[in-house]
Design an enzyme around this catalytic site. Sequence first.
Site, PDB file in Angstrom:
ATOM      1  N   HIS A   8     -49.259   3.966 -30.477  1.00  0.00           N
ATOM      2  CA  HIS A   8     -48.925   3.832 -31.768  1.00  0.00           C
ATOM      3  C   HIS A   8     -47.694   4.151 -31.823  1.00  0.00           C
ATOM      4  O   HIS A   8     -47.223   4.148 -30.903  1.00  0.00           O
ATOM      5  CB  HIS A   8     -49.869   5.013 -32.979  1.00  0.00           C
ATOM      6  N   HIS A  56     -41.465   7.066 -33.204  1.00  0.00           N
ATOM      7  CA  HIS A  56     -41.505   7.722 -31.744  1.00  0.00           C
ATOM      8  C   HIS A  56     -42.842   5.965 -30.938  1.00  0.00           C
ATOM      9  O   HIS A  56     -43.463   5.492 -32.210  1.00  0.00           O
ATOM     10  CB  HIS A  56     -41.912   8.983 -30.996  1.00  0.00           C
ATOM     11  N   GLU A 102     -47.787   5.084 -37.312  1.00  0.00           N
ATOM     12  CA  GLU A 102     -47.773   5.919 -38.451  1.00  0.00           C
ATOM     13  C   GLU A 102     -46.820   5.955 -38.534  1.00  0.00           C
ATOM     14  O   GLU A 102     -45.994   5.625 -38.334  1.00  0.00           O
ATOM     15  CB  GLU A 102     -47.794   7.495 -36.917  1.00  0.00           C
TER      16      GLU A 102
HETATM   17 CO    CO Z   1     -47.118   9.491 -33.610  1.00  0.00          CO
END
Ligand code: CO
Length: 134
Positions: free
Chosen positions: A79, A7, A130
């Site tokens: 992020h 994502h 991440e």
């Molecule tokens: Co995230």
Amino acid sequence: MIGRLNHVAIAVRDLDAATRLYRDTLGANVSNPDPLPEHGVTVVFVNLPNTKIELLEPLGEGSPIAKFLEKSTDGGIHHICYEVDDILAARDELIRKGARILGSGEPRTGAHGKPVLFLHPKDFNGTLVELEQA
Ligand code: CO
């Protein structure tokens, strides 16, 4: 090491307005808001055919995205999340290669109930990365 883009997370001031933007203006499939007090955010998932966008709104005191929104007052990309097969092996390899892991270095349970780690943005072209064990 890294696999699919899981994502892209966008910090927003107004989750309702951002939901309308993605659902009504862009015509995307958008989930209901999911408050995650342990992460200090309320999240909405925009489900695209090949990945997800997460819209993050601060929740509670000391939200990790509050400071970001002070600087980026219109919101912005917070992020990006890449999938890895084995998060501990990925962490150990990254540390060996000189990258810095944020926080304790131990994986935490992320928004999808899976172990995640964050990498220092200064080591990755100014982007908070991440890693999620998919
Ligand atoms: Co995230």
